[in-house]
Write an enzyme that holds these catalytic residues in place. Structure first.
Site, short mmCIF file in Angstrom:
data_model
loop_
_atom_site.label_atom_id
_atom_site.label_comp_id
_atom_site.label_asym_id
_atom_site.label_seq_id
_atom_site.Cartn_x
_atom_site.Cartn_y
_atom_site.Cartn_z
N CYS A 1 41.56 -41.80 18.31
CA CYS A 1 41.93 -40.42 18.61
C CYS A 1 41.56 -40.03 20.04
O CYS A 1 40.41 -40.18 20.46
CB CYS A 1 41.24 -39.50 17.61
SG CYS A 1 41.65 -37.78 17.86
N LYS B 1 25.03 5.71 24.76
CA LYS B 1 26.05 6.34 23.91
C LYS B 1 26.20 5.49 22.65
O LYS B 1 26.80 4.42 22.65
CB LYS B 1 27.39 6.45 24.64
CG LYS B 1 28.43 7.17 23.81
CD LYS B 1 29.63 7.57 24.61
CE LYS B 1 30.55 8.47 23.81
NZ LYS B 1 31.10 7.83 22.63
N CYS C 1 45.54 -35.30 11.81
CA CYS C 1 44.97 -34.89 13.08
C CYS C 1 46.09 -34.52 14.05
O CYS C 1 46.99 -35.33 14.28
CB CYS C 1 44.13 -36.02 13.66
SG CYS C 1 43.56 -35.70 15.33
N GLU D 1 0.85 -1.20 0.00
CA GLU D 1 0.00 0.00 0.00
C GLU D 1 0.88 1.25 0.00
O GLU D 1 0.61 2.24 -0.69
CB GLU D 1 -0.91 -0.03 1.24
CG GLU D 1 -1.86 1.14 1.39
CD GLU D 1 -2.86 1.28 0.25
OE1 GLU D 1 -2.98 0.34 -0.57
OE2 GLU D 1 -3.51 2.34 0.17
N TYR D 2 1.97 1.20 0.79
CA TYR D 2 2.90 2.32 0.82
C TYR D 2 3.47 2.56 -0.58
O TYR D 2 3.50 3.68 -1.08
CB TYR D 2 4.03 2.03 1.82
CG TYR D 2 5.01 3.17 1.97
CD1 TYR D 2 4.79 4.17 2.92
CD2 TYR D 2 6.14 3.26 1.16
CE1 TYR D 2 5.67 5.23 3.06
CE2 TYR D 2 7.02 4.32 1.28
CZ TYR D 2 6.79 5.30 2.23
OH TYR D 2 7.66 6.36 2.35
N ASP D 3 3.88 1.45 -1.22
CA ASP D 3 4.44 1.56 -2.57
C ASP D 3 3.44 2.17 -3.55
O ASP D 3 3.80 2.97 -4.40
CB ASP D 3 4.87 0.18 -3.09
CG ASP D 3 6.08 -0.35 -2.34
OD1 ASP D 3 6.74 0.46 -1.65
OD2 ASP D 3 6.35 -1.56 -2.42
N LYS E 1 31.87 4.97 29.85
CA LYS E 1 32.14 3.89 28.90
C LYS E 1 31.88 2.50 29.49
O LYS E 1 31.92 2.32 30.71
CB LYS E 1 33.60 3.96 28.48
CG LYS E 1 33.95 5.22 27.73
CD LYS E 1 33.68 5.06 26.27
CE LYS E 1 34.88 5.55 25.48
NZ LYS E 1 34.80 5.20 24.08
N CYS F 1 39.01 -35.57 11.72
CA CYS F 1 39.97 -36.63 11.97
C CYS F 1 39.27 -37.95 11.66
O CYS F 1 38.11 -38.16 12.02
CB CYS F 1 40.38 -36.59 13.44
SG CYS F 1 41.21 -38.09 13.96
O1 D41 Z 1 25.12 8.83 21.80
C1 D41 Z 1 26.05 9.63 21.70
N1 D41 Z 1 27.12 9.24 21.01
C2 D41 Z 1 25.99 10.99 22.30
C3 D41 Z 1 26.94 11.92 21.92
C4 D41 Z 1 24.99 11.34 23.22
N2 D41 Z 1 24.04 10.46 23.62
N3 D41 Z 1 24.98 12.58 23.74
C5 D41 Z 1 25.90 13.51 23.39
N4 D41 Z 1 25.84 14.75 23.93
C6 D41 Z 1 26.72 15.66 23.60
C7 D41 Z 1 26.62 17.00 24.25
C8 D41 Z 1 26.59 16.85 25.73
C9 D41 Z 1 27.80 17.86 23.86
C10 D41 Z 1 25.36 17.64 23.78
C11 D41 Z 1 26.92 13.21 22.44
C12 D41 Z 1 27.83 14.25 22.11
N5 D41 Z 1 27.70 15.46 22.72
C13 D41 Z 1 28.92 14.12 21.15
N6 D41 Z 1 29.23 13.07 20.42
C14 D41 Z 1 30.29 13.37 19.67
C15 D41 Z 1 30.65 14.63 19.92
C16 D41 Z 1 29.79 15.12 20.84
#
Ligand code: D41
Length: 699
Positions: free
Chosen positions: A459, A133, A435, A47-49, A341, A453
């Site tokens: 073995c 992140k 082997c 439908e989208y198409d 991280k 083997c």
């Molecule tokens: O998910 C990300 N990689 C991410 C990057 C995120 N969730 N928030 C971010 N917030 C910022 C600020 C605080 C400066 C608004 C960012 C980044 N900066 C960022 N990633 C690469 C440069 C800056």
């Protein structure tokens, strides 16, 4: 650009057409948002198409109605020579990274924030927003009067590159915003690639390379593939990359004095971006103080591998925009945000050696021995190369610098080799033809990925499996000899080879853990009893690859004696019905290994015997050449009994129903196999029918 001639304007299209175009665009925008952003399609693809083609046709007939924010205009631009530079109106800051991957990383941030704000322990917790992140690349999307006019990479934070053409191809990014969006807004976020899209892309790349395409390569990880896609000069290629986007911040925006929105918190901003059609990760949430940040970090750490995209950490941001302003930033990094991280899932290391391991079933697996490296939270020293083809494809060599990946509980893998770091003259890896455990020939059969083997009985690596198989109920049945016991006996060195089984004394057995005198005696009795067996059982029990029960029976019937089978040439073996080239080859290879012959001799010497017969003159049998499937519970015969009777009458019993099935024997509670037989119109009989077949004369 066409020059505008006021006197020769084409008559404007009827209002109804402009309306139709506008309605179609609105509908397509809405459906695309539901499909790509919310992941909740509202109409079928077909439908989208249809709507899309309708809009394309109208735009083709009325080019004056075409606008850049039409859903038909995602891919359209011509390849560029280079990207133009873009100076960011509001610099794109970077984010401070907390490398302490433990919970203390979150605690450190909260402590810094509280100090910065002059809070005392008596003050309430600071409210944060916790985000994922994403592992992609930062992007700034500029909308003017609701229309996407520019997409720019971060570059050095001041000046980036104009990659608008490529970014327009990302279906998750709106080309147009709703009416309540401000006249000017820059939305910042991360362009990334989902893992499944990455795998599909690499699969396609591998195919191209296999077909001899020049200049094609596979990508090391989703981030590199995404970055490569964004920097494609040809938007048609970028469109094939299937990129995705998550929004997390703002650049320039119309100020409240000029009618722009005013936000009080970062959370409110994210929710508003979401309402304007931007993807915002569902996991984003508010958190009170360090405790809740730590909980978020742990929760997302556990969820990390089940997300459809890579994250390399989480991000914490002070929620109140007033507090953010109060804190400001140092050297381009806001004091109010931090990236916390997770342990990296990929690391560089060097290959010290390539070993070949032998599995319980004889499968040879090349394994790279690595200089120890901390990846995915553990120290890794081994990474599987899977099989010969994989090892070749990756072309890993001793001395190479490689990227290893360990995600979740999955076994570590070599992702790729850094070719520019290869030491000169490093020899290519080849699979051994012997082997590494027992020295028997290792063979790779046609159509198989693995080397195996062929010294099955001899073995060391396959000892446990071989003994268990020999003792199986349908082979040389040794009652009571199960996997736990075999494991224990082999590990305790009570038995080393199969014939050792028959040399076991009461003392050795009774010395095993949890082996009562009574059980030891029972096992000795079972061993004694097993010595009197049949040739088909013995042959099957040897565990020769591709020699199942039916083949073993056929071989025994055809040759009558074991020696005749052991010495048969490939041609002679091929005369046996049921034996094709693969089985014949497998038998030859097995009996060519002196070790395997020795094991057979030793078993005989230990008293394992059977009645030998004469080579069969093929007597016509009632079921010869017929394939049967038995399903459900028969009234009097067990499944095994029925199978034996069918095979004794020259028939074969198969596990699944196909067009090649001659009869389906159905008992009580027969399920899907019976249904399938009915669908295919096969002959369906019951137990009585089977017995009648067995006694009928062939013909
Ligand atoms: O998910 C990300 N990689 C991410 C990057 C995120 N969730 N928030 C971010 N917030 C910022 C600020 C605080 C400066 C608004 C960012 C980044 N900066 C960022 N990633 C690469 C440069 C800056």
């Amino acid at each position: 650009m066409a020059t505008l001639d006021l006197f020769a304007q084409p008559s404007p299209p009827p209002a109804s057409i402009a309306e139709q175009v506008s309605d179609l665009r609105a509908a397509l925008h809405e459906h695309a948002h539901r499909y790509y952003v919310l992941d909740e399609p509202s109409i079928p693809d077909s439908e989208y198409d249809r709507l899309f083609k309708e809009l394309q046709a109208l735009e083709a007939a009325h080019p004056e109605l075409l606008t850049s924010d039409s859903p038909t205009q995602r891919v359209g631009g011509k390849p560029l020579d280079q990207f133009a530079s873009v100076r960011h109106k509001v610099p794109m800051l970077s984010i401070r990274t907390e490398t302490d991957t433990e919970a203390s990383g979150a605690q450190n941030f909260d402590t810094r924030v509280r100090k910065e704000l002059g809070l005392t322990p008596a003050d309430p917790p600071v409210e944060y927003v916790a985000e994922l992140k994403f592992d992609g690349l930062a992007m700034s999307l500029r909308y003017e009067h609701g229309v996407l006019v520019q997409a720019a990479t971060r570059g050095d934070g001041e000046v980036g590159e104009d990659v608008t053409q490529n970014i327009r191809t990302i279906n998750q990014i709106p080309l147009r915003l709703p009416a309540d969006a401000p006249p000017v807004i820059e939305v910042r976020g991360e362009v990334y690639m989902r893992r499944a899209d990455f795998e599909a892309l690499n699969e396609k790349q591998r195919e191209k390379i296999a077909q001899g395409a020049k200049g094609e390569k596979t990508f090391v990880n989703p981030r590199n593939a995404a970055a490569g896609g964004v920097r494609q000069l040809d938007p048609a290629i970028a469109a094939q990359r299937r990129l995705s986007f998550f929004a997390y911040g703002l650049g320039e925006i119309t100020p409240p004095e000029q009618g722009g929105p005013s936000f009080n918190t970062h959370y409110e901003l994210l929710k508003t971006l979401e309402s304007w059609g931007f993807p915002v990760a569902a996991q984003v949430g508010r958190a009170q103080g360090a405790t809740e940040l730590i909980a978020f970090h742990q929760r997302m750490g556990a969820a990390r591998d089940s997300l459809p995209y890579d994250i390399d950490g989480v991000v914490y941001k002070v929620n109140s925009l007033a507090l953010q302003r109060q804190m400001g930033f140092v050297t381009r990094e806001p004091r109010w945000a931090v990236a916390h991280k997770y342990p990296a899932q990929e690391q560089l290391t060097t290959v010290l050696a390539i070993d070949v391991q032998v599995g319980r079933t004889g499968k040879l697996t090349p394994v790279a021995k690595l200089a120890p490296v901390f990846v995915g939270g553990v120290t890794v020293t081994n990474a599987t190369l899977h099989n010969e083809d994989e090892a070749r494809r990756k072309d890993v060599r001793v001395g190479d610098t490689v990227i290893v990946r360990r995600a979740g509980d999955v076994i570590p893998e070599v992702v790729s080799v850094l070719l520019d770091k290869r030491v000169a003259d490093a020899p290519q890896f080849t699979m051994p033809r012997q082997c590494p455990v027992c020295g028997s020939a290792a063979v790779r059969e046609e159509g198989e990925a693995d080397y195996r083997c062929t010294g099955g009985l001899f073995c060391g690596a396959q000892r446990k499996e071989a003994i268990l198989h020999f003792a199986h109920r349908r082979a040389v049945e040794v009652e009571g000899l199960g996997d736990k016991l075999v494991e224990q006996m082999v590990d305790a060195n009570v038995i080393r080879t199969l014939p050792d089984l028959y040399k076991l004394g009461f003392t050795a057995l009774a010395s095993l853990d949890r082996m009562a005198d009574k059980s030891a005696n029972k096992l000795l009795e079972a061993l004694e009893k097993s010595k009197q067996t049949t040739l088909p059982r013995f042959l099957f029990g040897l565990g020769i690859r591709h020699v199942g029960e039916a083949t073993a029976k056929e071989l025994a019937r055809h040759f009558g004696k074991l020696d005749a089978i052991m010495d048969a040439t490939e041609e002679q073996l091929l005369e046996v019905s049921d034996v094709g080239p693969i089985v014949a080859q497998s038998l030859r290879t097995f009996f060519e290994q002196p070790h395997n012959r020795e094991v057979v001799e030793q078993l005989r010497a230990c008293g394992v015997t059977w009645e030998e017969g004469e080579p069969a003159a093929r007597a016509p049998q009632p079921l010869s050449g017929k394939t049967l499937v038995i399903t459900g519970t028969l009234p009097s015969l067990s499944r095994d009994e029925a199978k034996d009777m069918v095979e004794a009458a020259g028939g074969k019993v198969a596990g699944s129903v196909s067009k090649k099935t001659d009869y389906v024997v159905a008992g009580a509670e027969a399920g899907s196999k019976l249904l399938k037989a009915q669908e295919l119109g096969l002959a369906i009989i019951d137990e009585a029918g089977l017995l009648a077949l067995l006694t009928s004369s062939s013909g």
